[in-house]
Design a protein around this motif. Structure first.
Motif, PDB file in Angstrom:
ATOM      1  N   ARG A   1      -3.574  46.892  33.639  1.00 16.93           N
ATOM      2  CA  ARG A   1      -4.345  47.749  34.547  1.00 16.93           C
ATOM      3  C   ARG A   1      -5.717  48.056  33.948  1.00 16.93           C
ATOM      4  O   ARG A   1      -6.734  48.046  34.633  1.00 16.93           O
ATOM      5  CB  ARG A   1      -3.579  49.046  34.824  1.00 16.93           C
ATOM      6  N   LEU A   2      -5.735  48.309  32.657  1.00 13.44           N
ATOM      7  CA  LEU A   2      -6.979  48.664  31.975  1.00 13.44           C
ATOM      8  C   LEU A   2      -7.981  47.507  31.940  1.00 13.44           C
ATOM      9  O   LEU A   2      -9.180  47.725  32.024  1.00 13.44           O
ATOM     10  CB  LEU A   2      -6.651  49.106  30.541  1.00 13.44           C
ATOM     11  N   ILE A   3      -7.490  46.289  31.881  1.00 12.34           N
ATOM     12  CA  ILE A   3      -8.381  45.129  31.720  1.00 12.34           C
ATOM     13  C   ILE A   3      -9.239  44.892  32.959  1.00 12.34           C
ATOM     14  O   ILE A   3     -10.308  44.288  32.871  1.00 12.34           O
ATOM     15  CB  ILE A   3      -7.579  43.876  31.344  1.00 12.34           C
ATOM     16  N   ASP A   4      -8.804  45.384  34.100  1.00  9.86           N
ATOM     17  CA  ASP A   4      -9.601  45.205  35.324  1.00  9.86           C
ATOM     18  C   ASP A   4     -10.766  46.181  35.405  1.00  9.86           C
ATOM     19  O   ASP A   4     -11.737  45.925  36.115  1.00  9.86           O
ATOM     20  CB  ASP A   4      -8.719  45.364  36.565  1.00  9.86           C
ATOM     21  N   GLU A   5     -10.677  47.277  34.690  1.00  7.65           N
ATOM     22  CA  GLU A   5     -11.733  48.302  34.786  1.00  7.65           C
ATOM     23  C   GLU A   5     -13.108  47.812  34.343  1.00  7.65           C
ATOM     24  O   GLU A   5     -14.075  47.994  35.076  1.00  7.65           O
ATOM     25  CB  GLU A   5     -11.325  49.549  34.011  1.00  7.65           C
ATOM     26  N   PRO A   6     -13.261  47.200  33.153  1.00 11.61           N
ATOM     27  CA  PRO A   6     -14.617  46.776  32.787  1.00 11.61           C
ATOM     28  C   PRO A   6     -15.172  45.743  33.770  1.00 11.61           C
ATOM     29  O   PRO A   6     -16.355  45.772  34.101  1.00 11.61           O
ATOM     30  CB  PRO A   6     -14.471  46.188  31.390  1.00 11.61           C
ATOM     31  N   TRP A   7     -14.305  44.854  34.234  1.00 11.98           N
ATOM     32  CA  TRP A   7     -14.759  43.830  35.168  1.00 11.98           C
ATOM     33  C   TRP A   7     -15.307  44.464  36.443  1.00 11.98           C
ATOM     34  O   TRP A   7     -16.389  44.111  36.910  1.00 11.98           O
ATOM     35  CB  TRP A   7     -13.624  42.862  35.505  1.00 11.98           C
ATOM     36  N   GLY A   8     -14.588  45.408  36.993  1.00 11.32           N
ATOM     37  CA  GLY A   8     -15.039  46.070  38.223  1.00 11.32           C
ATOM     38  C   GLY A   8     -16.372  46.773  38.046  1.00 11.32           C
ATOM     39  O   GLY A   8     -17.256  46.675  38.906  1.00 11.32           O
TER      40      GLY A   8
ATOM     41  N   ARG B   1     -20.069  51.279  30.067  1.00 10.16           N
ATOM     42  CA  ARG B   1     -20.425  51.562  28.677  1.00 10.16           C
ATOM     43  C   ARG B   1     -19.317  52.360  27.993  1.00 10.16           C
ATOM     44  O   ARG B   1     -18.916  52.066  26.880  1.00 10.16           O
ATOM     45  CB  ARG B   1     -21.745  52.330  28.598  1.00 10.16           C
ATOM     46  N   LYS B   2     -18.804  53.358  28.684  1.00 10.13           N
ATOM     47  CA  LYS B   2     -17.741  54.192  28.105  1.00 10.13           C
ATOM     48  C   LYS B   2     -16.489  53.365  27.838  1.00 10.13           C
ATOM     49  O   LYS B   2     -15.874  53.479  26.778  1.00 10.13           O
ATOM     50  CB  LYS B   2     -17.415  55.365  29.016  1.00 10.13           C
ATOM     51  N   ILE B   3     -16.125  52.543  28.790  1.00 10.96           N
ATOM     52  CA  ILE B   3     -14.939  51.696  28.611  1.00 10.96           C
ATOM     53  C   ILE B   3     -15.135  50.760  27.420  1.00 10.96           C
ATOM     54  O   ILE B   3     -14.244  50.613  26.583  1.00 10.96           O
ATOM     55  CB  ILE B   3     -14.641  50.890  29.898  1.00 10.96           C
ATOM     56  N   VAL B   4     -16.308  50.142  27.352  1.00 10.50           N
ATOM     57  CA  VAL B   4     -16.579  49.208  26.255  1.00 10.50           C
ATOM     58  C   VAL B   4     -16.581  49.931  24.909  1.00 10.50           C
ATOM     59  O   VAL B   4     -16.094  49.409  23.909  1.00 10.50           O
ATOM     60  CB  VAL B   4     -17.907  48.448  26.498  1.00 10.50           C
ATOM     61  N   ASP B   5     -17.087  51.152  24.885  1.00  9.18           N
ATOM     62  CA  ASP B   5     -17.074  51.926  23.635  1.00  9.18           C
ATOM     63  C   ASP B   5     -15.658  52.282  23.197  1.00  9.18           C
ATOM     64  O   ASP B   5     -15.346  52.272  22.016  1.00  9.18           O
ATOM     65  CB  ASP B   5     -17.898  53.211  23.789  1.00  9.18           C
ATOM     66  N   ASP B   6     -14.809  52.627  24.161  1.00  9.97           N
ATOM     67  CA  ASP B   6     -13.432  53.023  23.844  1.00  9.97           C
ATOM     68  C   ASP B   6     -12.484  51.831  23.708  1.00  9.97           C
ATOM     69  O   ASP B   6     -11.432  51.954  23.090  1.00  9.97           O
ATOM     70  CB  ASP B   6     -12.878  53.943  24.942  1.00  9.97           C
ATOM     71  N   TRP B   7     -12.881  50.733  24.287  1.00  3.85           N
ATOM     72  CA  TRP B   7     -11.994  49.575  24.409  1.00  3.85           C
ATOM     73  C   TRP B   7     -11.341  49.138  23.100  1.00  3.85           C
ATOM     74  O   TRP B   7     -10.117  48.992  23.044  1.00  3.85           O
ATOM     75  CB  TRP B   7     -12.777  48.408  25.020  1.00  3.85           C
ATOM     76  N   PRO B   8     -12.090  48.904  22.045  1.00  8.82           N
ATOM     77  CA  PRO B   8     -11.434  48.402  20.826  1.00  8.82           C
ATOM     78  C   PRO B   8     -10.352  49.338  20.304  1.00  8.82           C
ATOM     79  O   PRO B   8      -9.330  48.889  19.796  1.00  8.82           O
ATOM     80  CB  PRO B   8     -12.575  48.287  19.816  1.00  8.82           C
TER      81      PRO B   8
END
Length: 169
Positions: free
Chosen positions: A51-58, A72-79
């Motif tokens: 479910r989470l992997i679709d968020e940055p794409w959208g 940006r927030k997702i990418v910062d928290d992603w790792p």
């Protein structure tokens, strides 16, 4: 007297065999329950990751400053959320097969690639026309990483299912 002695030894041997068989059954049941618990935690984590992997794409494909900020927030928290399984999942990693362990830890590399591509795409989305190729390449990298991730998750689930079904036999 000798007959009674033989009968007593025979009964002791039979009781010992029965005890050993029952113990083996209980050990198998315990290991099976641990395996199911361990793999249940893994599959729940994988469900959340999908479910989470679709968020940055959208957010990368959508226009507007709110999407740039969300990406940006997702990418910062992603790792921190995706490169390794959380403690609740990894605490039972001793139950995982080597194949499942390799599949799970290979997700980190795919996740890292997706994160980098998403960061580049998000940074270059408002770039001048001559830099739009960077944005498109990064967008493509995010999509490919997303696909790779989904394929690896599906393979992990198939492997877990096969192991659980094999453990029942």
């Amino acid at each position: 007297m000798q007959v009674a002695d033989v009968q007593a030894r025979t009964q002791i041997e039979l009781a010992d065999r029965q005890f050993q068989a029952q113990r083996a059954i209980e050990e198998d049941k315990f290991c099976r329950q641990k395996l199911e618990t361990a793999y249940e935690a893994v599959t729940e984590w994988l469900d959340g990751m999908e479910r989470l992997i679709d968020e940055p794409w959208g957010h990368i494909c959508a226009d507007g400053p709110e999407h740039r900020e969300a990406a940006r927030k997702i990418v910062d928290d992603w790792p921190w959320e995706t490169l390794r399984p959380p403690l609740a999942v990894s605490r039972l990693s001793y139950c995982w097969s080597e194949e499942v362990r390799e599949l799970i830890y290979s997700l980190g590399g795919i996740s890292s690639k997706l994160c980098f591509g998403a960061s580049v795409a998000n940074t270059n989305r408002e770039a001048p026309k001559e830099k739009q190729g960077d944005y498109r390449r990064a967008q493509s990298e995010v999509w490919e990483s997303r696909q790779d991730f989904q394929v690896k998750v599906a393979k992990t689930r198939r492997t877990i299912r096969k192991e659980l079904l094999g453990a029942e036999s």
